[in-house]
Write an enzyme that holds these catalytic residues in place. Structure first.
Site: not given
Ligand code: PGA
Length: 256
Positions: A9-11, A98, A100, A170, A176, A216, A237-238
């Site tokens: 997930n590149w966000k 998600h 967010e 998640e 993050g 994470s 994510g990251g």
């Molecule tokens: P993260 O994000 O790996 O940067 O913690 C995961 C996500 O939000 O899908």
């Protein structure tokens, strides 16, 4: 069928050139290092999806996902993207719910149920996210929160539609933050989710549903997280923004 899946997930990251570069690197690395038995998904921002589909059109192992879609068919919703539009350019998956989006864009379980339905109607596979905040976990509410998110967002589906859905657990406190769930915490929640599905749809559906862990997850902790019986892969994510890290996570999933 329950599958091993690693999704990135590149966000809201990467301009077009950097995104193209990342996709090319992932293609090269996954070709040269023989990845087998893992479904790989990348979810770039909307504006890069067309290009991503084009770059991956001859690649059978990597699918393209959107990070969201609107809950309505079409119409006067300025700035929104429909499931049908995504499908029409060759996108195969869509991340929905998600944390967010739930937190910053007020997405409720009820809206998400509509999004899941319209995604499926347009042949997109939903990657449905659920997860509790730290406060909810500390007050012992985490199982109830997940039950509610899954019940309200997914349990109105027919069995054949439910079978198409991928679930991502998640925990919000792990996203993050650099603090991943402990492997036993992930396993506990994943098996809870599977039991919930078994209660709702029966054993074969529960056993067949892919449940990904996100929060994470990186190349150093992926293997221990994926070693759990009910953890079928990761939503990353990251660590999905660097080709080498992402591919190491994919390899960690493959080797189980
Ligand atoms: P993260 O994000 O790996 O940067 O913690 C995961 C996500 O939000 O899908």
């Amino acid at each position: 069928m329950r599958k091993k899946i690693v999704a990135g997930n590149w966000k809201m990251n990467k301009n077009l050139n950097d995104g193209i570069q990342l996709i090319k690197e992932i293609i090269d690395l996954t070709n040269s290092e023989v990845i087998e038995d893992v479904e790989i998904i990348i979810a770039p921002p909307f504006i890069h999806l067309n290009k991503a589909v084009e770059l991956l059109k001859n690649n059978k192992s990597i699918g393209v996902s959107a990070q969201n879609c609107n809950q309505f068919e079409s119409g006067a919703y300025t700035g929104e993207i429909s499931a049908q539009m995504l499908s029409s350019i060759g996108v195969k998956y869509v991340i929905l719910g998600h944390s967010e989006r739930r937190a910053y864009f007020n997405e409720t379980n009820e809206t998400l149920a509509l999004k899941v339905a319209i995604a499926l109607k347009n042949n997109l596979i939903p990657i449905y996210c659920c997860g509790e905040t730290l406060k909810q976990r500390e007050s012992g509410m985490h199982f109830n929160i997940i039950d509610e998110q899954i019940n309200d967002g997914l349990f109105n589906l027919t069995e054949s539609d439910f079978r198409k859905v991928i679930i991502a657990y998640e925990p919000v406190w792990a996203i993050g933050t650099g603090v991943n769930a402990k492997p036993e915490e992930a396993q506990e929640m994943h098996s809870h989710i599977r039991e919930l599905i078994i209660k709702g749809y029966g054993k074969s559906v529960g056993d067949d549903t892919s449940i990904l862990y996100g929060g994470s997850c990186n190349h150093s902790n992926a293997a221990v997280l994926f070693a759990n019986h009910d953890v079928d892969g990761g939503l990353i994510g990251g660590a999905s923004l660097k080709s080498r890290d992402f591919v190491e996570i994919i390899k960690a999933r493959m080797n189980k």
